[in-house]
Design an enzyme around this catalytic site. Structure first.
Site, mmCIF file in Angstrom:
data_model
loop_
_atom_site.group_PDB
_atom_site.id
_atom_site.type_symbol
_atom_site.label_atom_id
_atom_site.label_comp_id
_atom_site.label_asym_id
_atom_site.label_seq_id
_atom_site.Cartn_x
_atom_site.Cartn_y
_atom_site.Cartn_z
ATOM 1 N N ASN A 132 -24.376 49.496 -20.361
ATOM 2 C CA ASN A 132 -25.433 48.866 -20.575
ATOM 3 C C ASN A 132 -26.750 49.335 -20.268
ATOM 4 O O ASN A 132 -27.060 49.943 -19.041
ATOM 5 C CB ASN A 132 -25.166 47.507 -19.616
ATOM 6 C CG ASN A 132 -26.510 46.342 -19.769
ATOM 7 O OD1 ASN A 132 -27.275 46.203 -20.486
ATOM 8 N ND2 ASN A 132 -26.529 45.823 -18.605
ATOM 9 N N GLY A 133 -27.720 49.524 -21.082
ATOM 10 C CA GLY A 133 -28.938 49.794 -20.538
ATOM 11 C C GLY A 133 -29.505 50.782 -21.811
ATOM 12 O O GLY A 133 -29.025 50.886 -22.764
ATOM 13 N N ARG B 192 -25.424 37.764 -22.893
ATOM 14 C CA ARG B 192 -26.173 38.981 -22.687
ATOM 15 C C ARG B 192 -26.274 39.986 -24.005
ATOM 16 O O ARG B 192 -27.106 40.820 -24.000
ATOM 17 C CB ARG B 192 -25.626 39.986 -21.709
ATOM 18 C CG ARG B 192 -25.177 39.159 -20.419
ATOM 19 C CD ARG B 192 -24.422 40.033 -19.427
ATOM 20 N NE ARG B 192 -25.183 41.225 -19.071
ATOM 21 C CZ ARG B 192 -26.087 41.319 -18.147
ATOM 22 N NH1 ARG B 192 -26.443 40.474 -17.509
ATOM 23 N NH2 ARG B 192 -27.008 42.529 -17.985
ATOM 24 N N HIS C 113 -61.673 27.894 -34.234
ATOM 25 C CA HIS C 113 -62.184 29.059 -34.283
ATOM 26 C C HIS C 113 -61.421 30.268 -35.283
ATOM 27 O O HIS C 113 -61.587 31.399 -35.136
ATOM 28 C CB HIS C 113 -62.470 29.791 -32.980
ATOM 29 C CG HIS C 113 -63.419 28.960 -32.161
ATOM 30 N ND1 HIS C 113 -64.918 29.013 -32.486
ATOM 31 C CD2 HIS C 113 -63.311 28.114 -31.185
ATOM 32 C CE1 HIS C 113 -65.316 28.013 -31.585
ATOM 33 N NE2 HIS C 113 -64.406 27.732 -30.629
ATOM 34 N N CYS D 152 -26.586 43.460 -23.344
ATOM 35 C CA CYS D 152 -24.979 43.905 -23.426
ATOM 36 C C CYS D 152 -24.393 43.364 -22.032
ATOM 37 O O CYS D 152 -24.879 43.444 -20.877
ATOM 38 C CB CYS D 152 -25.145 45.421 -23.213
ATOM 39 S SG CYS D 152 -25.926 46.270 -24.799
ATOM 40 N N LYS E 55 -29.832 36.856 -23.137
ATOM 41 C CA LYS E 55 -30.255 36.264 -21.892
ATOM 42 C C LYS E 55 -31.008 36.782 -20.893
ATOM 43 O O LYS E 55 -31.982 36.798 -20.515
ATOM 44 C CB LYS E 55 -29.113 35.610 -21.226
ATOM 45 C CG LYS E 55 -29.410 34.610 -20.041
ATOM 46 C CD LYS E 55 -30.091 33.317 -20.516
ATOM 47 C CE LYS E 55 -30.789 32.322 -19.087
ATOM 48 N NZ LYS E 55 -31.777 31.647 -19.480
ATOM 49 N N GLU F 275 -45.023 27.449 -23.828
ATOM 50 C CA GLU F 275 -43.842 27.402 -23.593
ATOM 51 C C GLU F 275 -42.877 26.633 -24.628
ATOM 52 O O GLU F 275 -42.046 26.986 -25.089
ATOM 53 C CB GLU F 275 -43.320 26.865 -21.983
ATOM 54 C CG GLU F 275 -41.995 26.897 -21.975
ATOM 55 C CD GLU F 275 -40.826 28.080 -22.039
ATOM 56 O OE1 GLU F 275 -41.563 29.030 -22.247
ATOM 57 O OE2 GLU F 275 -39.986 27.738 -22.049
ATOM 58 N N TRP G 94 -26.226 44.140 -27.391
ATOM 59 C CA TRP G 94 -27.257 43.700 -27.792
ATOM 60 C C TRP G 94 -27.872 44.927 -28.330
ATOM 61 O O TRP G 94 -28.483 45.814 -27.723
ATOM 62 C CB TRP G 94 -28.189 42.986 -26.719
ATOM 63 C CG TRP G 94 -29.260 42.301 -27.278
ATOM 64 C CD1 TRP G 94 -29.728 41.243 -28.037
ATOM 65 C CD2 TRP G 94 -30.977 43.079 -27.261
ATOM 66 N NE1 TRP G 94 -30.996 40.948 -28.220
ATOM 67 C CE2 TRP G 94 -31.640 42.343 -27.780
ATOM 68 C CE3 TRP G 94 -31.045 44.243 -26.973
ATOM 69 C CZ2 TRP G 94 -33.034 42.409 -27.865
ATOM 70 C CZ3 TRP G 94 -32.553 44.494 -27.074
ATOM 71 C CH2 TRP G 94 -33.406 43.612 -27.475
ATOM 72 N N GLU H 219 -37.679 30.199 -30.642
ATOM 73 C CA GLU H 219 -36.603 31.049 -30.505
ATOM 74 C C GLU H 219 -35.298 30.683 -30.560
ATOM 75 O O GLU H 219 -34.337 31.432 -31.108
ATOM 76 C CB GLU H 219 -36.382 31.678 -28.933
ATOM 77 C CG GLU H 219 -36.254 30.508 -28.001
ATOM 78 C CD GLU H 219 -36.065 30.951 -26.522
ATOM 79 O OE1 GLU H 219 -35.532 32.227 -26.324
ATOM 80 O OE2 GLU H 219 -36.706 30.260 -25.657
ATOM 81 N N LYS I 129 -40.102 27.976 -26.957
ATOM 82 C CA LYS I 129 -38.778 27.215 -27.200
ATOM 83 C C LYS I 129 -38.458 26.862 -28.359
ATOM 84 O O LYS I 129 -37.209 27.289 -29.068
ATOM 85 C CB LYS I 129 -38.819 26.097 -26.093
ATOM 86 C CG LYS I 129 -37.673 25.567 -25.302
ATOM 87 C CD LYS I 129 -37.489 26.474 -24.292
ATOM 88 C CE LYS I 129 -37.537 27.832 -24.315
ATOM 89 N NZ LYS I 129 -37.395 28.509 -23.035
HETATM 90 O O1 M6R Z 1 -34.757 36.341 -16.283
HETATM 91 P P1 M6R Z 1 -36.341 36.511 -16.562
HETATM 92 O O2 M6R Z 1 -36.879 35.022 -16.275
HETATM 93 O O3 M6R Z 1 -36.846 37.546 -16.046
HETATM 94 O O4 M6R Z 1 -36.258 36.529 -18.229
HETATM 95 C C1 M6R Z 1 -37.660 36.605 -18.793
HETATM 96 C C2 M6R Z 1 -37.392 36.274 -20.232
HETATM 97 O O5 M6R Z 1 -36.989 37.185 -20.847
HETATM 98 C C3 M6R Z 1 -36.846 34.904 -20.516
HETATM 99 O O6 M6R Z 1 -37.682 33.947 -19.769
HETATM 100 C C4 M6R Z 1 -36.989 34.460 -22.063
HETATM 101 O O7 M6R Z 1 -38.411 34.211 -22.411
HETATM 102 C C5 M6R Z 1 -36.211 33.066 -22.128
HETATM 103 N N1 M6R Z 1 -35.096 33.312 -22.014
HETATM 104 C C6 M6R Z 1 -36.885 32.470 -23.219
HETATM 105 O O8 M6R Z 1 -36.167 31.210 -23.390
#
Ligand code: M6R
Length: 610
Positions: A99-100, A27, A505, A2, A605, A482, A75, A489, A486
């Site tokens: 936000n929260g 956000r 396995h 948010c 984000k 990773e 969000w 997502e 990527k």
């Molecule tokens: O701001 P942060 O690095 O703490 O965020 C952690 C994760 O939410 C963040 O790395 C998320 O997995 C990525 N945006 C994915 O690309």
């Protein structure tokens, strides 16, 4: 999670609020809303979906001449995205954005229902707004009512509030969710993050927890719970608005991948002196690192994946045991922490709720903490005992790219510094690796980026797959985790990452004709083994894309259907190149599918809720 924006001053507020929400959309972006004050009356307009729908509903001339307002981009946490669940939430006396997460919202709702309140939404926020309304009617003083509300709330919040009795004054307060306030020539602003205020000012205050900001339109006043006036430290943004714009790229993600060479230079250069890693600017005495017996790297998502790379590097070079922990698990599972342990928190935003809670848990156990953070002055950075900043600059795309690369580079530096302090490498070996990081990595990424079109062509061969597997060994298997995140997502293709020896396995049962398997082969000592893994999946019909160098492909006679050839480079820095290629692959798959690359569904984000 948010985004909040608010403006009160001399200018029309609605364009400012909309522009701010656009900047904060990273956000959360499932719905949005605005409350603006006009002729002393508060009006709210809300819309499910993207900001453009809200903008269409805010038609002039009705909004013209409104000079104070608050806005929100959501969000969803409590209640599905919908008009009714969108913020602001309003009552007879006020309108509020949040936000929260309010954890005790159900009890608050029950209590207020007995007082005759009726709720129109499924949100925790509406209950908080109603409780504030209840207290305000009782005490008739916004400040006192807000502090009473905060005493009753469990959970996290950043609030922006307009009272109908004072429509040109914004009240703002926060706990565990970010909020900044700023004064400009013609008005005052609140915002969840810096980029939204940058068109107007570079000066801002990061609101301390429990401090109430009162924005009059000309001045900002700060108060503590006792009603006393308090001061806040003014900060100045060191980067500019251009850095947060797309700069000619179709998407922020692509722009940010192309910023990796510069981000790596900025992160590594200041920390290499006379050929060795030197943290003395940030850690005046880092010799404590030499007596650490065990590291716990704690983070979420991509940052946690960087931690896996860090584990490989630190264990290899400094021979120090490293646990990598998911922050949301670490905080609740009562991990074994001993006095010579060091907890390293990694976070791009520095505001991730789980990472922050893990940090607080470690501190409560008396364990020293070191943060690796990108956003200067963020909560994780401020609360950790020590901080090393990555220098990626602002990262806007939800999918983290350059932040991951610089996190890996900083962990590389940490591994070398630990190796020096623990005498696990010779000075010559350390100097050689430091030099590679300093001089060769940025240039290697520049050469890697030149292959973007080739990656795009390969992406077109896998973009319609339902499932994709990533396999690799040693550090490659960490890179695969990773790469897989990527891809899934932003492309919505189901994908999994496996250490290639583990596939047989169980998971190999899912590998059938034409299922794409992306194989990373950058580590020569295990290349033969990776080749065996590739043969096994090929025997089951997989369509294999191998990411390797020409030299390794030839030497190990790697069988593959398609290639992503990395530039020739020292093997010890190849992971950086493989990372960039994997990021480009995910990017092109998503872009070719016509998806919203920068704002994938269901994500945000900055994850400032549990
Ligand atoms: O701001 P942060 O690095 O703490 O965020 C952690 C994760 O939410 C963040 O790395 C998320 O997995 C990525 N945006 C994915 O690309």
């Amino acid at each position: 999670m948010c985004g909040i924006i608010g403006y009160t001053g001399m200018r029309d507020c609605v364009p400012i609020l909309l522009e701010g929400l656009k900047t904060l959309e990273y956000r959360g972006y499932d719905s949005a809303g605005i409350t603006y004050a006009k002729d002393g009356v508060l009006h709210s307009v809300k819309a499910k979906g993207r900001l453009s729908i809200l903008a269409e509903r805010l038609t002039e001339p009705s909004v013209e001449g409104a000079t104070s307002g608050i806005g929100h981009t959501r969000w969803a946490t409590h209640g599905a995205p919908s008009d009714k669940n969108s913020h602001p939430h309003s009552t007879e006396t006020l309108s509020l954005v949040h936000n929260g997460i309010i954890e005790n919202y159900a009890q608050i709702g029950d209590r207020l229902s007995r007082e005759g309140y009726v709720f129109l939404s499924d949100t925790d926020t509406e209950r908080a707004a109603a409780l504030l309304d209840f207290y305000y009617k009782e005490v008739k003083d916004p400040k006192k009512a807000i502090f009473r509300l905060c005493r009753d709330l469990r959970g996290s919040y950043a609030f922006g509030i307009l009272f109908r009795s004072e429509p040109n004054t914004i009240y703002a307060i926060r706990r565990d969710s970010p909020l900044i306030v700023a004064n400009t020539e013609d008005g005052c602003l609140i915002s969840s993050d810096i980029p939204a205020i940058l068109p107007y000012t570079r000066h801002y205050y990061r609101l301390s927890e429990g401090v109430l900001a009162v924005l009059s339109g000309k001045e900002i006043y700060f108060f503590n719970e006792e009603g006393e006036s308090v001061s806040q430290t003014e900060e100045v943004v060191s980067w500019n608005v251009e850095e947060a714009k797309k700069g000619g790229y179709h998407h922020f993600m692509l722009k940010e991948i192309h910023e990796e060479p510069e981000a790596l230079r900025k992160t590594v250069e200041p920390r290499i002196r006379d050929g060795f890693v030197d943290f003395s600017h940030e850690l005046p005495d880092d010799t404590f690192l030499g007596s650490v017996k065990r590291l716990h790297i704690v983070a979420c998502g991509t940052a946690m994946h960087a931690g896996l790379v860090g584990k490989s590097l630190i264990e290899r070079y400094a021979r120090l045991p490293v646990n990598v922990e998911i922050a949301s698990e670490f905080r609740y599972r009562d991990p074994i922490l001993e006095k010579d342990d060091l907890v390293v928190l990694i976070s791009q935003s520095g505001e991730t709720a789980d990472t922050l809670a893990a940090l607080r848990h470690a501190k409560s156990k008396g364990i020293r903490t070191l943060a690796i953070v990108n956003v200067i002055g963020s909560s994780v950075a401020r609360e950790a005992d020590d901080v090393l900043y990555t220098r990626a600059g602002p990262e806007i795309a939800v999918a983290s790219t350059k932040a991951y690369s610089v996190q890996c580079s900083l962990l590389y530096l940490l591994a070398l510094r630990l190796a020096k302090l623990r005498n696990t490498m010779t000075d010559g070996q350390i100097a050689e690796l430091s030099d590679l990081l300093l001089h060769n990595v940025p240039e290697l990424i520049e050469r890697t980026l030149e292959q973007s079109e080739i990656v795009r062509r390969v992406a077109s061969t896998i973009k319609d797959a339902e499932h994709i597997f990533y396999i690799g060994r040693d550090i490659d298997s960490s890179l695969c985790t990773e790469a897989s995140l990527k891809l899934k997502e932003i492309s919505y293709i189901h994908s999994e990452a496996y250490a290639s020896g583990e596939l047989k396995h169980g998971t190999i049962s899912l590998v059938t004709d034409d299922v794409p398997v992306v194989a990373l082969a950058t580590v020569s000592k295990v290349c033969e083994k990776t080749v065996s893994g590739i043969r096994e999946v090929k025997a089951r019909g997989a369509y294999v894309v191998t990411v390797t160098t020409e030299a390794l492909a030839k030497q190990y006679e790697i069988p593959s259907d398609e290639w992503l050839i990395l530039p020739n480079a020292d093997e010890r820095i190849l992971p950086f190149s493989a990372t960039t290629v994997m990021q480009l692959l995910a990017y092109h798959v998503s872009a070719l599918k016509g998806l919203d690359v920068d704002k994938p569904r269901n994500l945000a984000k900055s994850v400032t809720v549990e």
